[in-house]
Design an enzyme around this catalytic site. Structure first.
Site, PDB file in Angstrom:
ATOM      1  N   GLU A 239       0.797  -1.160   0.076  1.00  0.00           N
ATOM      2  CA  GLU A 239      -0.061  -0.013  -0.101  1.00  0.00           C
ATOM      3  C   GLU A 239       0.956   0.972   0.158  1.00  0.00           C
ATOM      4  OE1 GLU A 239      -3.015  -0.048  -0.313  1.00  0.00           O
ATOM      5  OE2 GLU A 239      -3.985  -1.476   0.624  1.00  0.00           O
ATOM      6  N   CYS A 273      -2.377   9.212   2.305  1.00  0.00           N
ATOM      7  CA  CYS A 273      -2.078   8.675   1.072  1.00  0.00           C
ATOM      8  C   CYS A 273      -3.145   8.914   0.104  1.00  0.00           C
ATOM      9  CB  CYS A 273      -2.019   6.960   0.897  1.00  0.00           C
ATOM     10  SG  CYS A 273      -3.282   6.298   2.165  1.00  0.00           S
TER      11      CYS A 273
HETATM   12  P1  NAD Z   1       8.370   4.994   4.632  1.00  0.00           P
HETATM   13  O1  NAD Z   1       8.377   4.161   3.301  1.00  0.00           O
HETATM   14  O2  NAD Z   1       9.657   5.993   4.781  1.00  0.00           O
HETATM   15  O3  NAD Z   1       8.511   4.131   6.016  1.00  0.00           O
HETATM   16  C1  NAD Z   1       7.441   2.951   6.000  1.00  0.00           C
HETATM   17  C2  NAD Z   1       7.970   1.770   6.883  1.00  0.00           C
HETATM   18  O4  NAD Z   1       8.944   1.333   6.184  1.00  0.00           O
HETATM   19  C3  NAD Z   1       8.669   2.396   8.131  1.00  0.00           C
HETATM   20  O5  NAD Z   1       8.102   1.645   9.365  1.00  0.00           O
HETATM   21  C4  NAD Z   1      10.126   2.394   7.875  1.00  0.00           C
HETATM   22  O6  NAD Z   1      10.837   2.312   9.205  1.00  0.00           O
HETATM   23  C5  NAD Z   1      10.102   1.134   7.112  1.00  0.00           C
HETATM   24  N1  NAD Z   1      11.306   0.965   6.085  1.00  0.00           N
HETATM   25  C6  NAD Z   1      12.238   1.928   5.745  1.00  0.00           C
HETATM   26  N2  NAD Z   1      13.118   1.520   4.912  1.00  0.00           N
HETATM   27  C7  NAD Z   1      12.887   0.122   4.796  1.00  0.00           C
HETATM   28  C8  NAD Z   1      13.410  -0.996   4.328  1.00  0.00           C
HETATM   29  N3  NAD Z   1      14.451  -0.501   3.516  1.00  0.00           N
HETATM   30  N4  NAD Z   1      12.963  -2.189   4.385  1.00  0.00           N
HETATM   31  C9  NAD Z   1      11.701  -2.475   5.360  1.00  0.00           C
HETATM   32  N5  NAD Z   1      10.969  -1.453   5.983  1.00  0.00           N
HETATM   33  C10 NAD Z   1      11.748  -0.192   5.787  1.00  0.00           C
HETATM   34  O7  NAD Z   1       6.943   5.616   4.820  1.00  0.00           O
HETATM   35  P2  NAD Z   1       6.552   6.872   5.618  1.00  0.00           P
HETATM   36  O8  NAD Z   1       7.259   8.033   5.369  1.00  0.00           O
HETATM   37  O9  NAD Z   1       6.370   6.453   6.953  1.00  0.00           O
HETATM   38  O10 NAD Z   1       4.857   7.065   5.474  1.00  0.00           O
HETATM   39  C11 NAD Z   1       4.584   8.025   4.149  1.00  0.00           C
HETATM   40  C12 NAD Z   1       4.302   7.166   3.071  1.00  0.00           C
HETATM   41  O11 NAD Z   1       3.432   5.948   3.188  1.00  0.00           O
HETATM   42  C13 NAD Z   1       3.720   7.969   2.128  1.00  0.00           C
HETATM   43  O12 NAD Z   1       4.185   7.966   0.946  1.00  0.00           O
HETATM   44  C14 NAD Z   1       2.015   7.791   2.089  1.00  0.00           C
HETATM   45  O13 NAD Z   1       1.225   8.083   0.721  1.00  0.00           O
HETATM   46  C15 NAD Z   1       2.255   6.120   2.254  1.00  0.00           C
HETATM   47  N6  NAD Z   1       1.017   5.542   2.662  1.00  0.00           N
HETATM   48  C16 NAD Z   1       0.286   4.787   2.031  1.00  0.00           C
HETATM   49  C17 NAD Z   1      -0.846   4.134   2.403  1.00  0.00           C
HETATM   50  C18 NAD Z   1      -1.721   3.439   1.754  1.00  0.00           C
HETATM   51  O14 NAD Z   1      -2.514   2.737   1.904  1.00  0.00           O
HETATM   52  N7  NAD Z   1      -1.538   3.413   0.292  1.00  0.00           N
HETATM   53  C19 NAD Z   1      -1.477   4.433   3.682  1.00  0.00           C
HETATM   54  C20 NAD Z   1      -0.575   5.464   4.346  1.00  0.00           C
HETATM   55  C21 NAD Z   1       0.691   5.979   3.975  1.00  0.00           C
END
Ligand code: NAD
Length: 500
Positions: A239, A273
């Site tokens: 997502e 999002c």
């Molecule tokens: P992010 O991708 O920076 O981090 C998300 C999670 O991934 C965190 O827990 C982080 O620690 C972890 N992470 C980071 N690098 C990783 C790796 N290499 N391997 C595994 N895990 C890793 O996102 P964010 O800044 O926390 O959230 C914002 C983003 O999330 C926005 O792009 C938003 O659109 C998206 N989002 C999508 C939905 C949806 O349902 N489509 C819902 C909410 C947020």
């Protein structure tokens, strides 16, 4: 760090974006420790995964009820580490409760075996069964720090999986609450566990021996998860980010559409999002739309007091993204109608709710995810231009169409290149548990919610059973061969030749 903390461990201490004060603390799970947590989850699966739905249901219902009882406690933790408006924190819990209630009640129905039709092999019955896939790794972001991991977890748990959740390092306290509440509600040991840390802990979970990874977060990290999963063919759910378009047609309730643009452009400070991040308004109603949207946005407050409409950014970087996207757009001819400035106060960093016009698709503001309260509006000639521009995006998460003619709305919705669309509303799909929610393109893979969401956490096992003799034997397929090509051709004509 408090004086009682174990100094041999690393600790995560999120700070309130409102006050800068420590919101709490949790121990970091070093990447090397993740495998042991997953092992414990697998042991718990040995019991949880083999219960019947009727046996699991009381645990799931108890968890759902405990979350409902604990709303004030949960909302306080969410506010403490995100700084979001208390009302927004409670609204997040409506989404949480909707899916907790749905999946805790209906897992047995959603996962009942599906019979296949037996034509043309009438002497063989066939059906598909849905068995829990095993241990689910759940990695989640900070913007809905309780809702998103809980939403994914309840689908996995109701399917019979055990879960290991890795919340965002910016909001670990909300994530930790999920495990605490599950234990308090009587969930068996090891069924719900949380690990803490940054991307390194997330990567360790993705690489560990889980049976599925459900990731919610940025498209950039989502692609890394996909690349990693490709080496083992582990199933993944992604997502990811979005750039939602709102289409406003000449027969829309323009006042509603304008208020929705403002609401869902700035809800949660635009850090969601499914925010409205692009608006296309047909020329006939453009002036009216801008008048209404300007009136609505000018009533909003950021950064003033407890009644503020939007909270601070969780990280200052996000204000810089807004500033840069806006500056680039203005440099190319965009006009700021309301707002437009970053506000730095001693209780957080904000961006004013901002309405922009004279924009086009050469601007990052219309192409890249903003994740801030910026609402760019573009005047279009007609429905066709609106649809073409809405579909001109690498993202495909959500979108909305506004028209009083529902049939027209449904037709346009069917042509939008996104996984979810709302007609005369926005965001509601994200809270709607009975149908699938999920993005396409750079917005995700496989999706969640609905029957598809819970089934994603299962092995689809298809079984056939001969009614009295093996069909392959009756067909004459067995060795040594007794039939040749003429027989197979004749059989095909008999079976299918008469069908129109
Ligand atoms: P992010 O991708 O920076 O981090 C998300 C999670 O991934 C965190 O827990 C982080 O620690 C972890 N992470 C980071 N690098 C990783 C790796 N290499 N391997 C595994 N895990 C890793 O996102 P964010 O800044 O926390 O959230 C914002 C983003 O999330 C926005 O792009 C938003 O659109 C998206 N989002 C999508 C939905 C949806 O349902 N489509 C819902 C909410 C947020």
């Amino acid at each position: 760090m408090t004086s009682t903390q174990d100094t041999s461990r690393r600790w995560l201490t999120p700070k309130s974006p409102l006050t800068g004060m420590d919101a709490g603390t949790v121990p970091v799970t070093d990447p090397g420790e993740v495998a042991a947590v997953v092992d414990r989850s697998r042991q718990a699966f040995g019991n949880w995964g083999f219960m019947t739905h009727a046996e699991r249901k009381p645990y799931l219902r108890a968890f759902a009820k405990h979350v409902l009882k604990s709303m004030d406690r949960i909302a306080a933790v969410i506010v403490s580490e995100t700084g979001k408006n208390l009302g927004d924190a409670h609204a997040e819990l409506i989404g949480t409760m909707t899916s907790l209630d749905f999946y805790s009640r209906h897992a047995a129905d959603l996962l009942k075996r599906k019979k296949g039709g037996s034509w043309p092999f009438l002497v063989t019955r066939g059906w598909t069964e849905y068995h829990p896939i095993g241990v689910a790794g759940i990695i989640s972001p900070w913007n809905y720090p309780f809702y998103l991991p809980t939403l994914t977890a309840i689908q996995a748990l109701a399917a019979g999986c055990t879960v290991v959740i890795k919340p965002s390092e910016l909001t670990p306290l909300s994530g930790q609450l999920i495990e605490d509440l599950a234990i308090e509600a009587g969930m068996p040991d090891g069924v719900v566990q949380v690990v803490h840390g940054d991307g390194a802990t997330g990567a360790a979970l993705a690489e560990s021996d889980t049976d599925i990874i459900a990731f919610t977060g940025s498209s950039e990290v989502g692609k890394k998860i996909a690349a990693q999963a490709a080496t083992t063919l582990k199933p993944i759910l992604l997502e990811l980010g979005g750039k939602d378009a709102q289409i406003v047609l000449e027969d829309a309730n323009v006042k509603d559409a304008a208020r929705a643009a403002v609401t869902f452009g700035v809800w949660n400070g635009g850090q969601q999002c499914v925010a409205i991040e692009r608006v296309y308004v047909v020329a006939d109603v453009y002036d009216e739309f801008m008048r209404e949207a300007t009136k609505a946005i000018k009533q909003l407050t950021a950064a003033t007091n407890d009644h503020r409409d939007i909270g601070p950014f969780i990280s200052p970087d996000q204000a810089e993204v807004c500033k840069q996207q806006l500056a680039e757009a203005v440099g190319k001819g965009a006009r700021v109608v309301a707002g437009g400035s970053k506000i730095a106060t001693d209780h957080g960093i904000y961006f004013e709710p901002t309405l922009v016009e004279n924009v086009d698709h050469s601007m990052a503001l219309m192409q890249d995810e903003t994740f801030g309260p910026l609402i760019p509006v573009m005047k279009v000639a007609d429905q066709e231009e609106a649809l073409a521009l809405a579909n001109d995006s690498s993202y495909g998460l959500h979108g909305s169409v506004w028209t009083r003619n529902k049939r027209r709305g449904h037709e346009i919705a069917s042509q939008m290149k996104t996984g979810t669309i709302a007609v005369n509303d926005h965001l509601i799909n994200f809270l709607y548990p009975t149908i699938k929610f999920g993005g396409i393109g750079e917005s995700g893979l496989n999706g969640q919610l609905g029957e598809e969401g819970i089934k994603a956490f299962t092995i689809h096992r298809s079984i056939t059973s001969a009614r009295f003799r093996p069909t392959t034997k009756l067909l004459g397929a067995w060795m040594p061969r007794r039939v040749g090509p003429r027989y197979w051709k004749t059989l095909a004509r008999i079976l299918f030749g008469w069908r129109r």
